[in-house]
Design a protein around this motif. Sequence first.
Motif, PDB file in Angstrom:
ATOM      1  N   LEU A 169      49.673  -4.108   7.933  1.00 51.51           N
ATOM      2  CA  LEU A 169      48.653  -3.265   8.278  1.00 51.51           C
ATOM      3  C   LEU A 169      47.477  -3.714   9.072  1.00 51.51           C
ATOM      4  CD1 LEU A 169      50.519  -1.502   6.349  1.00 51.51           C
ATOM      5  CD2 LEU A 169      48.158  -0.629   5.743  1.00 51.51           C
ATOM      6  N   GLY A 170      46.795  -2.812   9.937  1.00 56.09           N
ATOM      7  CA  GLY A 170      45.382  -3.058  10.581  1.00 56.09           C
ATOM      8  C   GLY A 170      44.476  -1.926  10.515  1.00 56.09           C
ATOM      9  N   VAL A 171      43.158  -2.089  10.058  1.00 56.26           N
ATOM     10  CA  VAL A 171      42.374  -1.209   9.714  1.00 56.26           C
ATOM     11  C   VAL A 171      41.248  -1.247  10.492  1.00 56.26           C
ATOM     12  CG1 VAL A 171      40.965   0.167   7.806  1.00 56.26           C
ATOM     13  CG2 VAL A 171      43.400  -0.612   7.529  1.00 56.26           C
ATOM     14  N   ALA A 172      40.386  -0.458  11.253  1.00 56.63           N
ATOM     15  CA  ALA A 172      39.194  -0.426  11.642  1.00 56.63           C
ATOM     16  C   ALA A 172      38.258   0.982  11.247  1.00 56.63           C
ATOM     17  CB  ALA A 172      39.253  -0.774  13.157  1.00 56.63           C
ATOM     18  N   VAL A 173      37.105   0.473  11.110  1.00 59.38           N
ATOM     19  CA  VAL A 173      36.268   1.572  10.746  1.00 59.38           C
ATOM     20  C   VAL A 173      34.893   1.486  11.763  1.00 59.38           C
ATOM     21  CG1 VAL A 173      34.593   2.828   9.287  1.00 59.38           C
ATOM     22  CG2 VAL A 173      36.730   1.543   8.445  1.00 59.38           C
ATOM     23  N   ALA A 174      34.724   2.541  12.551  1.00 60.40           N
ATOM     24  CA  ALA A 174      33.606   2.477  13.497  1.00 60.40           C
ATOM     25  C   ALA A 174      32.315   2.130  12.892  1.00 60.40           C
ATOM     26  CB  ALA A 174      33.649   3.800  14.481  1.00 60.40           C
ATOM     27  N   ASP A 175      31.502   1.358  13.483  1.00 56.18           N
ATOM     28  CA  ASP A 175      29.993   1.000  13.139  1.00 56.18           C
ATOM     29  C   ASP A 175      29.448   2.555  13.157  1.00 56.18           C
ATOM     30  OD1 ASP A 175      27.859  -0.135  12.557  1.00 56.18           O
ATOM     31  OD2 ASP A 175      26.926  -0.482  14.477  1.00 56.18           O
ATOM     32  N   GLY A 176      28.643   2.857  11.956  1.00 58.79           N
ATOM     33  CA  GLY A 176      27.818   4.118  11.854  1.00 58.79           C
ATOM     34  C   GLY A 176      28.844   4.851  10.962  1.00 58.79           C
ATOM     35  N   SER A 177      30.023   4.643  10.644  1.00 62.69           N
ATOM     36  CA  SER A 177      30.788   5.537   9.784  1.00 62.69           C
ATOM     37  C   SER A 177      31.242   4.689   8.258  1.00 62.69           C
ATOM     38  CB  SER A 177      32.143   6.021  10.698  1.00 62.69           C
ATOM     39  OG  SER A 177      31.793   6.736  11.611  1.00 62.69           O
ATOM     40  N   ARG A 178      30.723   3.690   8.369  1.00 61.75           N
ATOM     41  CA  ARG A 178      31.169   2.710   7.176  1.00 61.75           C
ATOM     42  C   ARG A 178      30.464   3.253   5.975  1.00 61.75           C
ATOM     43  NH1 ARG A 178      31.079  -2.714  11.064  1.00 61.75           N
ATOM     44  NH2 ARG A 178      32.558  -1.826  12.577  1.00 61.75           N
ATOM     45  N   ARG A 180      31.824   5.204   3.568  1.00 61.60           N
ATOM     46  CA  ARG A 180      32.003   6.506   3.156  1.00 61.60           C
ATOM     47  C   ARG A 180      33.622   6.775   2.736  1.00 61.60           C
ATOM     48  NH1 ARG A 180      29.536   9.210   8.657  1.00 61.60           N
ATOM     49  NH2 ARG A 180      27.510   8.114   8.586  1.00 61.60           N
ATOM     50  N   GLY A 181      34.359   5.572   2.561  1.00 58.05           N
ATOM     51  CA  GLY A 181      35.670   5.711   2.209  1.00 58.05           C
ATOM     52  C   GLY A 181      36.442   5.885   3.088  1.00 58.05           C
ATOM     53  N   LEU A 182      36.237   6.302   4.486  1.00 62.39           N
ATOM     54  CA  LEU A 182      37.190   6.651   5.549  1.00 62.39           C
ATOM     55  C   LEU A 182      38.127   5.640   5.847  1.00 62.39           C
ATOM     56  CD1 LEU A 182      34.389   8.122   7.805  1.00 62.39           C
ATOM     57  CD2 LEU A 182      36.002   9.370   6.272  1.00 62.39           C
ATOM     58  N   GLY A 183      37.981   4.209   5.876  1.00 59.21           N
ATOM     59  CA  GLY A 183      38.780   3.192   6.006  1.00 59.21           C
ATOM     60  C   GLY A 183      39.922   3.227   4.952  1.00 59.21           C
ATOM     61  N   ALA A 184      39.659   3.490   3.708  1.00 61.57           N
ATOM     62  CA  ALA A 184      40.589   3.683   2.597  1.00 61.57           C
ATOM     63  C   ALA A 184      41.488   4.734   2.973  1.00 61.57           C
ATOM     64  CB  ALA A 184      39.830   3.768   1.489  1.00 61.57           C
ATOM     65  N   VAL A 210      35.092  -9.446   2.162  1.00 58.81           N
ATOM     66  CA  VAL A 210      34.989  -8.815   1.086  1.00 58.81           C
ATOM     67  C   VAL A 210      35.136  -7.143   1.424  1.00 58.81           C
ATOM     68  CG1 VAL A 210      33.508  -8.138  -1.123  1.00 58.81           C
ATOM     69  CG2 VAL A 210      33.348 -10.606   0.304  1.00 58.81           C
ATOM     70  N   ALA A 211      34.583  -6.714   2.419  1.00 55.74           N
ATOM     71  CA  ALA A 211      34.936  -5.282   2.495  1.00 55.74           C
ATOM     72  C   ALA A 211      36.482  -4.998   2.569  1.00 55.74           C
ATOM     73  CB  ALA A 211      34.100  -4.711   3.511  1.00 55.74           C
ATOM     74  N   SER A 212      37.034  -5.646   3.381  1.00 55.80           N
ATOM     75  CA  SER A 212      38.402  -5.425   3.761  1.00 55.80           C
ATOM     76  C   SER A 212      39.272  -5.446   2.347  1.00 55.80           C
ATOM     77  CB  SER A 212      39.111  -6.361   4.785  1.00 55.80           C
ATOM     78  OG  SER A 212      40.422  -6.154   5.052  1.00 55.80           O
ATOM     79  N   ALA A 213      39.002  -6.508   1.632  1.00 53.49           N
ATOM     80  CA  ALA A 213      39.881  -6.954   0.372  1.00 53.49           C
ATOM     81  C   ALA A 213      39.405  -5.735  -0.790  1.00 53.49           C
ATOM     82  CB  ALA A 213      39.341  -8.174  -0.326  1.00 53.49           C
ATOM     83  N   ARG A 214      38.105  -5.158  -0.671  1.00 48.60           N
ATOM     84  CA  ARG A 214      38.243  -3.895  -1.664  1.00 48.60           C
ATOM     85  C   ARG A 214      38.773  -2.834  -1.212  1.00 48.60           C
ATOM     86  NH1 ARG A 214      31.373  -4.795  -1.824  1.00 48.60           N
ATOM     87  NH2 ARG A 214      31.259  -6.338  -3.648  1.00 48.60           N
ATOM     88  N   VAL A 215      38.892  -2.554   0.156  1.00 48.41           N
ATOM     89  CA  VAL A 215      39.719  -1.451   0.852  1.00 48.41           C
ATOM     90  C   VAL A 215      41.232  -1.552   0.354  1.00 48.41           C
ATOM     91  CG1 VAL A 215      40.646  -0.040   2.532  1.00 48.41           C
ATOM     92  CG2 VAL A 215      38.112  -0.641   2.496  1.00 48.41           C
ATOM     93  N   ALA A 216      41.680  -2.791   0.287  1.00 48.41           N
ATOM     94  CA  ALA A 216      43.230  -2.982   0.069  1.00 48.41           C
ATOM     95  C   ALA A 216      43.329  -2.879  -1.413  1.00 48.41           C
ATOM     96  CB  ALA A 216      43.423  -4.363   0.384  1.00 48.41           C
ATOM     97  N   GLU A 217      42.336  -3.374  -2.247  1.00 43.61           N
ATOM     98  CA  GLU A 217      42.555  -3.197  -3.509  1.00 43.61           C
ATOM     99  C   GLU A 217      42.479  -1.546  -4.134  1.00 43.61           C
ATOM    100  OE1 GLU A 217      40.647  -4.314  -7.968  1.00 43.61           O
ATOM    101  OE2 GLU A 217      39.655  -5.282  -6.014  1.00 43.61           O
TER     102      GLU A 217
END
Length: 236
Positions: A169-178, A180-184, A210-217
């Motif tokens: 998997l790969g995930v990206a969240v645009a700057d300004g939209s972080r 908010r749970g959109l990446g998850a 850390v942010a990526s690890a939290r989304v994964a969890e």
Amino acid sequence: MTRDVTSSTEAVVRQVWAGRLRTTPRTLETAGPVFIERPDLTAAVVVRLRGTIAVAAPEGALSLLRHLESPQLLDVAALLGALEPARPSLLGAASLSFADRGTVSRGGEGTARAATGAEIAAVLCRCSAAEVEESGLARMSTRCVVHADTGAPAAAAGYETWGSALAHLGVAVADGSRGRGLGAQAAAAATLHALGAGLVPQWRCRVDNVASARVAESVGFVRLGDQVAIDLAPSP
């Protein structure tokens, strides 16, 4: 109660990683470190899966690493020190996490849909070059997107298939939209798509992300291992 993947999921993980390391799945069930001679590599690659640590490298590098204890084989400073004659440099240190139907959370993924190339580009153009590279989305064919309230593409996720069995998997969240749970939401959609295709989803992220690890969890990924890659200077 702590979530964990099934034994069959672990077997798929070992099979695919064994293929990438050019060893056997049974080798990755061994207690203690395993050293795999790979003359084709220009790096030393250390992979931990549960209690097994596998080191793949040219023999010259392996000879510099065989004296290290298991914990040191995952310690970047110890690896760089041992490999000093090879003029090493760190390529990356990452965690390896996996999911299956018993671990995945299913909330929120309904807001994501299949992404167009333009939508992926709109997300990635608001990420740093390092974030774009880590996500790998530019080279993935299976991708989904989540839009912000404004209608603009805000987060994207996708995967590429490894060994006909893992969905990397790969995930990206645009700057300004972080934040908010959109990446998850995007990640959950990509994960469920992979499971529906009969694949085991894999999440790899830098150990300092850390942010990526939290989304994964939050999606339901379970950390099973680690990977460290050290670049080796070519022999003169």
